[in-house]
Design a protein around this motif. Structure first.
Motif, PDB file in Angstrom:
ATOM      1  N   THR A 142       3.817   3.869  -1.072  1.00  0.00           N
ATOM      2  CA  THR A 142       3.867   4.997  -0.148  1.00  0.00           C
ATOM      3  C   THR A 142       2.690   5.912  -0.451  1.00  0.00           C
ATOM      4  OG1 THR A 142       5.172   6.536  -1.507  1.00  0.00           O
ATOM      5  CG2 THR A 142       6.400   4.862  -0.257  1.00  0.00           C
ATOM      6  N   TYR A 143       2.259   6.637   0.553  1.00  0.00           N
ATOM      7  CA  TYR A 143       1.179   7.604   0.335  1.00  0.00           C
ATOM      8  C   TYR A 143       1.321   8.747   1.314  1.00  0.00           C
ATOM      9  CZ  TYR A 143      -1.251   5.896   4.514  1.00  0.00           C
ATOM     10  OH  TYR A 143      -1.589   5.571   5.810  1.00  0.00           O
ATOM     11  N   ARG A 144       0.682   9.852   0.953  1.00  0.00           N
ATOM     12  CA  ARG A 144       0.651  11.013   1.837  1.00  0.00           C
ATOM     13  C   ARG A 144      -0.770  11.557   1.867  1.00  0.00           C
ATOM     14  NH1 ARG A 144       5.225  15.693   2.400  1.00  0.00           N
ATOM     15  NH2 ARG A 144       4.507  16.475   4.408  1.00  0.00           N
ATOM     16  N   SER A 145      -1.244  11.917   3.041  1.00  0.00           N
ATOM     17  CA  SER A 145      -2.624  12.371   3.189  1.00  0.00           C
ATOM     18  C   SER A 145      -2.678  13.796   3.700  1.00  0.00           C
ATOM     19  CB  SER A 145      -3.402  11.451   4.133  1.00  0.00           C
ATOM     20  OG  SER A 145      -2.830  11.461   5.423  1.00  0.00           O
ATOM     21  N   SER A 146      -3.787  14.440   3.396  1.00  0.00           N
ATOM     22  CA  SER A 146      -4.107  15.752   3.945  1.00  0.00           C
ATOM     23  C   SER A 146      -5.405  15.595   4.731  1.00  0.00           C
ATOM     24  CB  SER A 146      -4.238  16.785   2.827  1.00  0.00           C
ATOM     25  OG  SER A 146      -5.280  16.417   1.935  1.00  0.00           O
ATOM     26  N   ALA A 147      -6.101  16.682   4.949  1.00  0.00           N
ATOM     27  CA  ALA A 147      -7.311  16.623   5.769  1.00  0.00           C
ATOM     28  C   ALA A 147      -8.382  15.734   5.161  1.00  0.00           C
ATOM     29  CB  ALA A 147      -7.853  18.031   5.984  1.00  0.00           C
ATOM     30  N   ASP A 148      -8.550  15.796   3.827  1.00  0.00           N
ATOM     31  CA  ASP A 148      -9.670  15.069   3.230  1.00  0.00           C
ATOM     32  C   ASP A 148      -9.292  14.230   2.016  1.00  0.00           C
ATOM     33  OD1 ASP A 148      -9.107  17.095   1.462  1.00  0.00           O
ATOM     34  OD2 ASP A 148     -11.198  17.655   1.118  1.00  0.00           O
ATOM     35  N   ALA A 149      -7.991  14.141   1.680  1.00  0.00           N
ATOM     36  CA  ALA A 149      -7.579  13.392   0.498  1.00  0.00           C
ATOM     37  C   ALA A 149      -6.177  12.847   0.696  1.00  0.00           C
ATOM     38  CB  ALA A 149      -7.633  14.272  -0.751  1.00  0.00           C
ATOM     39  N   ALA A 150      -5.812  11.883  -0.136  1.00  0.00           N
ATOM     40  CA  ALA A 150      -4.469  11.306  -0.088  1.00  0.00           C
ATOM     41  C   ALA A 150      -3.985  11.062  -1.512  1.00  0.00           C
ATOM     42  CB  ALA A 150      -4.459  10.008   0.704  1.00  0.00           C
ATOM     43  N   THR A 151      -2.674  10.972  -1.648  1.00  0.00           N
ATOM     44  CA  THR A 151      -2.056  10.735  -2.949  1.00  0.00           C
ATOM     45  C   THR A 151      -1.017   9.629  -2.819  1.00  0.00           C
ATOM     46  OG1 THR A 151      -2.335  13.051  -3.586  1.00  0.00           O
ATOM     47  CG2 THR A 151      -0.738  11.769  -4.836  1.00  0.00           C
ATOM     48  N   ILE A 152      -1.047   8.693  -3.750  1.00  0.00           N
ATOM     49  CA  ILE A 152      -0.024   7.658  -3.804  1.00  0.00           C
ATOM     50  C   ILE A 152       1.275   8.285  -4.291  1.00  0.00           C
ATOM     51  CG2 ILE A 152       0.713   5.529  -4.969  1.00  0.00           C
ATOM     52  CD1 ILE A 152      -1.460   5.017  -2.939  1.00  0.00           C
ATOM     53  N   GLY A 153       2.377   7.967  -3.611  1.00  0.00           N
ATOM     54  CA  GLY A 153       3.675   8.436  -4.043  1.00  0.00           C
ATOM     55  C   GLY A 153       4.350   7.421  -4.948  1.00  0.00           C
ATOM     56  N   LEU A 154       4.777   6.314  -4.371  1.00  0.00           N
ATOM     57  CA  LEU A 154       5.405   5.222  -5.111  1.00  0.00           C
ATOM     58  C   LEU A 154       4.585   3.957  -4.915  1.00  0.00           C
ATOM     59  CD1 LEU A 154       9.098   5.797  -3.948  1.00  0.00           C
ATOM     60  CD2 LEU A 154       8.232   6.198  -6.270  1.00  0.00           C
ATOM     61  N   ILE A 155       4.410   3.205  -5.978  1.00  0.00           N
ATOM     62  CA  ILE A 155       3.812   1.878  -5.864  1.00  0.00           C
ATOM     63  C   ILE A 155       4.466   1.006  -6.914  1.00  0.00           C
ATOM     64  CG2 ILE A 155       1.832   2.557  -7.325  1.00  0.00           C
ATOM     65  CD1 ILE A 155       0.187   0.434  -5.753  1.00  0.00           C
ATOM     66  N   GLY A 156       4.964  -0.150  -6.487  1.00  0.00           N
ATOM     67  CA  GLY A 156       5.649  -1.009  -7.434  1.00  0.00           C
ATOM     68  C   GLY A 156       5.837  -2.415  -6.889  1.00  0.00           C
ATOM     69  N   VAL A 157       6.084  -3.331  -7.796  1.00  0.00           N
ATOM     70  CA  VAL A 157       6.315  -4.738  -7.463  1.00  0.00           C
ATOM     71  C   VAL A 157       7.534  -5.207  -8.243  1.00  0.00           C
ATOM     72  CG1 VAL A 157       5.346  -7.076  -7.533  1.00  0.00           C
ATOM     73  CG2 VAL A 157       3.845  -5.120  -7.068  1.00  0.00           C
ATOM     74  N   LEU A 158       8.430  -5.922  -7.591  1.00  0.00           N
ATOM     75  CA  LEU A 158       9.603  -6.447  -8.283  1.00  0.00           C
ATOM     76  C   LEU A 158       9.172  -7.351  -9.444  1.00  0.00           C
ATOM     77  CD1 LEU A 158      11.921  -7.288  -5.255  1.00  0.00           C
ATOM     78  CD2 LEU A 158      12.258  -5.479  -6.957  1.00  0.00           C
ATOM     79  N   PRO A 159       9.910  -7.320 -10.562  1.00  0.00           N
ATOM     80  CA  PRO A 159       9.491  -8.058 -11.772  1.00  0.00           C
ATOM     81  C   PRO A 159       9.169  -9.531 -11.527  1.00  0.00           C
ATOM     82  CG  PRO A 159      11.301  -6.596 -12.301  1.00  0.00           C
ATOM     83  CD  PRO A 159      11.129  -6.524 -10.805  1.00  0.00           C
ATOM     84  N   GLN A 160       9.955 -10.202 -10.694  1.00  0.00           N
ATOM     85  CA  GLN A 160       9.746 -11.640 -10.484  1.00  0.00           C
ATOM     86  C   GLN A 160       8.473 -11.963  -9.719  1.00  0.00           C
ATOM     87  OE1 GLN A 160      12.246  -9.770  -9.274  1.00  0.00           O
ATOM     88  NE2 GLN A 160      13.099 -10.574  -7.362  1.00  0.00           N
ATOM     89  N   TYR A 161       7.841 -10.931  -9.123  1.00  0.00           N
ATOM     90  CA  TYR A 161       6.605 -11.151  -8.367  1.00  0.00           C
ATOM     91  C   TYR A 161       5.376 -10.556  -9.060  1.00  0.00           C
ATOM     92  CZ  TYR A 161       9.707 -12.374  -4.481  1.00  0.00           C
ATOM     93  OH  TYR A 161      10.654 -12.966  -3.677  1.00  0.00           O
ATOM     94  N   GLN A 162       5.575  -9.967 -10.210  1.00  0.00           N
ATOM     95  CA  GLN A 162       4.450  -9.334 -10.896  1.00  0.00           C
ATOM     96  C   GLN A 162       3.476 -10.381 -11.441  1.00  0.00           C
ATOM     97  OE1 GLN A 162       6.085  -6.554 -13.749  1.00  0.00           O
ATOM     98  NE2 GLN A 162       7.078  -5.321 -12.161  1.00  0.00           N
ATOM     99  N   GLY A 163       2.203  -9.971 -11.596  1.00  0.00           N
ATOM    100  CA  GLY A 163       1.173 -10.880 -12.091  1.00  0.00           C
ATOM    101  C   GLY A 163       0.548 -11.743 -11.018  1.00  0.00           C
ATOM    102  N   GLN A 164       0.841 -11.444  -9.747  1.00  0.00           N
ATOM    103  CA  GLN A 164       0.314 -12.251  -8.646  1.00  0.00           C
ATOM    104  C   GLN A 164      -0.712 -11.493  -7.795  1.00  0.00           C
ATOM    105  OE1 GLN A 164       3.505 -14.110  -6.356  1.00  0.00           O
ATOM    106  NE2 GLN A 164       4.832 -14.182  -8.155  1.00  0.00           N
ATOM    107  N   GLY A 165      -1.144 -10.310  -8.273  1.00  0.00           N
ATOM    108  CA  GLY A 165      -2.143  -9.552  -7.542  1.00  0.00           C
ATOM    109  C   GLY A 165      -1.589  -8.749  -6.379  1.00  0.00           C
ATOM    110  N   ILE A 166      -0.273  -8.569  -6.332  1.00  0.00           N
ATOM    111  CA  ILE A 166       0.340  -7.867  -5.205  1.00  0.00           C
ATOM    112  C   ILE A 166       0.009  -6.374  -5.243  1.00  0.00           C
ATOM    113  CG2 ILE A 166       2.551  -7.200  -4.175  1.00  0.00           C
ATOM    114  CD1 ILE A 166       3.607  -9.969  -5.033  1.00  0.00           C
ATOM    115  N   GLY A 167       0.050  -5.783  -6.426  1.00  0.00           N
ATOM    116  CA  GLY A 167      -0.304  -4.368  -6.545  1.00  0.00           C
ATOM    117  C   GLY A 167      -1.723  -4.104  -6.065  1.00  0.00           C
TER     118      GLY A 167
END
Length: 223
Positions: A142-167
């Protein structure tokens, strides 16, 4: 200056305030818990004890070039994926101060469910993006943006899919979206203790823009 936190007070059922860059010694009344955000290693708040401390890092990248080959990602608009989103959020927040502080960790999952719900409704996020492995939701951002910048809120990958470049794919997708909106600054907050996330962001070209200590001071007679 001491700021009263209405939402936290209601959610956690105790009177909570926040001090940003306070003096070395401080006196407060009428509060059960104070969040302290400072570059100092500690402060003295009369009648309160520091029971938790973490170092928050904010990573930053100036966006320049679009990424090619970003696949399997789409906005999530169906509630059928909410349970998976909750699980991904719990994984994303496993180093959160609200999980690591033993006085607050019973609220960790309800807090992150609320975060997902408000992101899903787009009240605190521009979008909720999911990475799909076949028909299975494997990760989200998830992310939220303003006029000139944005911030990531949540970023994650389920454990069984980690290490596959999904992030990496999720982050690249957000960067592409922001570039299309002519937004060139992206910030990502995390904890220094989350070494895997820190190393990941560095590998994606991000650098540390801010370091700050966050401490939880509890009123002595409430511990």
């Amino acid at each position: 200056m001491l700021k009263h936190l209405d939402w936290d007070t209601k959610f956690f059922g105790r009177t909570i305030g926040e001090l940003v860059a306070p003096e070395n010694s401080y006196e407060v009344r009428g509060y059960d818990l104070i969040y302290v955000k400072t570059e100092a290693d500690s402060v003295d708040i009369k009648g309160f004890t520091n029971k938790y401390k973490e170092k928050k890092l904010v990573f930053f990248k100036k966006l320049q070039a679009k990424h090619e080959g970003v696949n399997n990602i789409r906005p999530i608009i169906s509630k059928e994926y909410l349970q998976e989103l909750y699980l991904i959020a719990f994984e994303s927040g496993k180093h959160s101060r609200f999980k690591m502080d033993s006085n607050l960790n019973i609220f960790f999952e309800p807090l992150y469910r609320e975060w997902v719900d408000k992101s899903f409704s787009r009240s605190i996020a521009d979008d909720v993006l999911g990475y799909f492995s076949g028909d299975k939701l494997a990760g989200m951002v998830t992310y939220r943006s303003s006029a000139d910048a944005a911030t990531i809120g949540l970023i994650g990958v389920l454990p069984q899919y980690q290490g596959q470049g999904i992030g990496k794919q999720l982050l690249a997708y957000v960067e592409n979206e922001l570039l299309q909106k002519r937004i060139y600054k992206l910030y990502i907050p995390t904890q220094e203790s989350n070494s895997a996330a820190c190393n990941f962001y560095i590998c994606q070209g991000y650098s540390v823009a801010e370091k700050i200590n966050i401490m939880h001071y509890y009123k002595n007679d409430t511990i």
